[in-house]
Design a protein around this motif. Sequence first.
Motif, PDB file in Angstrom:
ATOM      1  N   GLU A  10       9.594  32.375  18.134  1.00  9.56           N
ATOM      2  CA  GLU A  10       9.795  31.078  18.771  1.00  9.56           C
ATOM      3  C   GLU A  10      10.981  30.762  18.460  1.00  9.56           C
ATOM      4  O   GLU A  10      11.547  29.738  19.338  1.00  9.56           O
ATOM      5  CB  GLU A  10       8.642  30.223  18.023  1.00  9.56           C
ATOM      6  N   ASP A  11      11.932  31.432  17.689  1.00  6.88           N
ATOM      7  CA  ASP A  11      13.148  30.694  17.328  1.00  6.88           C
ATOM      8  C   ASP A  11      14.091  32.305  16.913  1.00  6.88           C
ATOM      9  O   ASP A  11      13.473  32.949  16.456  1.00  6.88           O
ATOM     10  CB  ASP A  11      13.259  29.882  16.242  1.00  6.88           C
ATOM     11  N   ARG A  45      19.602  36.641  24.129  1.00  9.98           N
ATOM     12  CA  ARG A  45      20.932  36.439  23.957  1.00  9.98           C
ATOM     13  C   ARG A  45      21.766  37.634  24.211  1.00  9.98           C
ATOM     14  O   ARG A  45      21.455  38.994  23.789  1.00  9.98           O
ATOM     15  CB  ARG A  45      21.373  36.145  22.387  1.00  9.98           C
ATOM     16  N   ASN A  46      22.298  37.671  25.520  1.00  2.07           N
ATOM     17  CA  ASN A  46      23.160  38.847  25.618  1.00  2.07           C
ATOM     18  C   ASN A  46      24.240  39.406  24.693  1.00  2.07           C
ATOM     19  O   ASN A  46      24.733  38.496  24.338  1.00  2.07           O
ATOM     20  CB  ASN A  46      23.799  38.632  26.990  1.00  2.07           C
ATOM     21  N   PRO A  47      24.282  40.593  24.361  1.00  2.00           N
ATOM     22  CA  PRO A  47      24.975  41.220  23.128  1.00  2.00           C
ATOM     23  C   PRO A  47      26.238  40.993  23.656  1.00  2.00           C
ATOM     24  O   PRO A  47      27.437  40.906  22.766  1.00  2.00           O
ATOM     25  CB  PRO A  47      24.647  42.704  23.000  1.00  2.00           C
ATOM     26  N   GLU A  48      26.654  41.102  25.049  1.00  3.05           N
ATOM     27  CA  GLU A  48      28.094  40.930  25.411  1.00  3.05           C
ATOM     28  C   GLU A  48      28.766  39.528  25.428  1.00  3.05           C
ATOM     29  O   GLU A  48      29.801  39.457  24.969  1.00  3.05           O
ATOM     30  CB  GLU A  48      28.122  41.723  26.790  1.00  3.05           C
ATOM     31  N   GLN A  50      27.166  36.877  24.747  1.00  2.40           N
ATOM     32  CA  GLN A  50      26.356  35.841  23.715  1.00  2.40           C
ATOM     33  C   GLN A  50      25.845  34.692  24.240  1.00  2.40           C
ATOM     34  O   GLN A  50      25.346  33.761  23.707  1.00  2.40           O
ATOM     35  CB  GLN A  50      27.398  35.574  22.716  1.00  2.40           C
ATOM     36  N   CYS A  51      25.631  34.631  25.599  1.00  2.59           N
ATOM     37  CA  CYS A  51      24.632  33.736  26.371  1.00  2.59           C
ATOM     38  C   CYS A  51      23.219  34.061  26.439  1.00  2.59           C
ATOM     39  O   CYS A  51      22.968  35.063  26.212  1.00  2.59           O
ATOM     40  CB  CYS A  51      25.490  33.599  27.655  1.00  2.59           C
ATOM     41  N   MET A  52      22.525  32.929  26.401  1.00  3.43           N
ATOM     42  CA  MET A  52      21.055  33.169  26.598  1.00  3.43           C
ATOM     43  C   MET A  52      20.700  33.411  28.102  1.00  3.43           C
ATOM     44  O   MET A  52      21.342  33.007  28.957  1.00  3.43           O
ATOM     45  CB  MET A  52      20.339  32.104  26.094  1.00  3.43           C
ATOM     46  N   ARG A  53      19.922  34.499  28.132  1.00  5.93           N
ATOM     47  CA  ARG A  53      19.609  34.849  29.585  1.00  5.93           C
ATOM     48  C   ARG A  53      18.041  34.846  29.566  1.00  5.93           C
ATOM     49  O   ARG A  53      17.262  35.154  28.667  1.00  5.93           O
ATOM     50  CB  ARG A  53      19.907  36.415  29.829  1.00  5.93           C
ATOM     51  N   GLY A  54      17.596  34.556  30.863  1.00  2.00           N
ATOM     52  CA  GLY A  54      16.060  34.611  31.038  1.00  2.00           C
ATOM     53  C   GLY A  54      15.506  35.790  31.280  1.00  2.00           C
ATOM     54  O   GLY A  54      16.155  36.588  32.081  1.00  2.00           O
ATOM     55  N   VAL A  55      14.185  36.075  31.385  1.00  9.57           N
ATOM     56  CA  VAL A  55      13.515  37.227  31.515  1.00  9.57           C
ATOM     57  C   VAL A  55      13.028  37.008  32.922  1.00  9.57           C
ATOM     58  O   VAL A  55      12.304  35.921  33.029  1.00  9.57           O
ATOM     59  CB  VAL A  55      12.818  37.764  30.495  1.00  9.57           C
ATOM     60  N   ARG A  56      13.074  37.903  33.847  1.00  8.35           N
ATOM     61  CA  ARG A  56      12.627  37.778  35.185  1.00  8.35           C
ATOM     62  C   ARG A  56      11.036  37.694  35.057  1.00  8.35           C
ATOM     63  O   ARG A  56      10.503  38.752  34.570  1.00  8.35           O
ATOM     64  CB  ARG A  56      13.048  38.812  36.215  1.00  8.35           C
ATOM     65  N   LEU A  57      10.455  36.818  35.537  1.00  4.15           N
ATOM     66  CA  LEU A  57       8.985  36.364  35.543  1.00  4.15           C
ATOM     67  C   LEU A  57       8.554  36.457  37.175  1.00  4.15           C
ATOM     68  O   LEU A  57       8.911  35.666  38.009  1.00  4.15           O
ATOM     69  CB  LEU A  57       8.617  35.088  35.178  1.00  4.15           C
ATOM     70  N   GLY A  70      14.853  47.332  24.779  1.00  7.82           N
ATOM     71  CA  GLY A  70      15.532  47.695  23.701  1.00  7.82           C
ATOM     72  C   GLY A  70      15.079  46.997  22.385  1.00  7.82           C
ATOM     73  O   GLY A  70      14.027  46.911  22.301  1.00  7.82           O
ATOM     74  N   SER A  71      16.150  46.586  21.615  1.00 10.66           N
ATOM     75  CA  SER A  71      15.655  46.081  20.261  1.00 10.66           C
ATOM     76  C   SER A  71      15.819  44.661  19.941  1.00 10.66           C
ATOM     77  O   SER A  71      16.002  44.259  18.878  1.00 10.66           O
ATOM     78  CB  SER A  71      16.253  47.020  19.070  1.00 10.66           C
ATOM     79  N   LEU A  72      16.185  44.067  21.257  1.00 12.80           N
ATOM     80  CA  LEU A  72      16.351  42.759  20.988  1.00 12.80           C
ATOM     81  C   LEU A  72      15.255  41.774  20.557  1.00 12.80           C
ATOM     82  O   LEU A  72      14.170  42.278  20.924  1.00 12.80           O
ATOM     83  CB  LEU A  72      16.825  42.071  22.552  1.00 12.80           C
ATOM     84  N   VAL A  73      15.533  40.584  20.125  1.00 13.38           N
ATOM     85  CA  VAL A  73      14.469  39.777  19.876  1.00 13.38           C
ATOM     86  C   VAL A  73      14.405  38.573  21.145  1.00 13.38           C
ATOM     87  O   VAL A  73      15.523  37.920  21.433  1.00 13.38           O
ATOM     88  CB  VAL A  73      14.692  38.921  18.652  1.00 13.38           C
ATOM     89  N   TYR A  74      13.165  38.653  21.651  1.00  8.70           N
ATOM     90  CA  TYR A  74      13.139  37.585  22.614  1.00  8.70           C
ATOM     91  C   TYR A  74      12.517  36.420  22.291  1.00  8.70           C
ATOM     92  O   TYR A  74      11.436  36.315  21.425  1.00  8.70           O
ATOM     93  CB  TYR A  74      12.047  38.185  23.757  1.00  8.70           C
TER      94      TYR A  74
END
Length: 321
Positions: A10-11, A45-48, A50-57, A70-74
């Motif tokens: 959630e955070d 958060r995009n690793p390159e 560092q901006c937040m990106r939305g996941v396509r729904l 990947g190993s990102l936290v959504y």
Amino acid sequence: MSELYIRVAEDENEEPMEIPSEDDGTVLLSSVAAQFPGACGLRYRNPESQCMRGVRLVEGVLHAPENDWGSLVYVVNYPKGGIVMSSDNKRKMEEIDAASAVKVKRGFQKTSDLIVLGLPWKTTEQDLKDYFSTFGEVIMVQVKRQTNGNSKGFGFVRFADYETQTKVIAQRHMIDGRWCDCKHPNSKMCPDEPMRSRKIFVGRCTEDMTPDELRQYFMQYGEVTDVFIPKPFRAFAFVTFADDQVAQALCGEDLIIKGISVHISNAEPKHNNIQHIFPNFPSREEAPHWLQCWTDLGIPSPLPMSKCFVIKEHSFTLHIL
């Protein structure tokens, strides 16, 4: 093929929870909402940059960025205007809900005279008081009588406690061997004021919503006596409360149920016939013009002998007599 899990929180600073993906690598929004009620999407958060990106729904299915979770936290997205439920915000949400519940409850605490219909002729005011005292403190009873002293078959009762009143309205009563109904009297309303309905229209429902789930959700506002979802599914439902004031207070609201925004509006009381919905709808005396009028309403002609229609969120049945 081993099952793939993605990490969701959630955070960004909270410990993530693993959510299972589907065989094709996608993740169902319902899988996320099952663990995070009210969730409407994911971001990361995009690793390159560092901006937040939305996941396509797309149609309730979340697609991995560049086909790899990947190993990102959504991070969970909630509807605009909602509260992102971090540990601090969960507490805020609970405080807001509690305050709202108190506000609603206080607004409906005042009791009123209730009419008791179908009384046996022999029932006296003492009989009426003795019966209703089993529910709670009674502060007034009256049996209406004719000039000769005979009962008119109905009476009035008033309770000291609002919760008792709600409980009494929600059920039928066996008094002196006869079933009786207890409800708010229509006579308390102005002649030009329509009877307020205890039923609400719930629009924009989804097919996975069940009557039990709707009942459980709306019970936070007041006692629910009935839930009806038409079959075949029509994307709406009806919910009936024991108290008409609760129903009216919800009309016009947009609520989030299972992550879906539903709209609440008034369900027309049964006594409000089609002339109330369409003032120009023909009466029986205007029968020669019925074909043109129904055509204007978008109803095909000729009509079958009996058919149910829903027009402007009102459900009714037309019969050719």
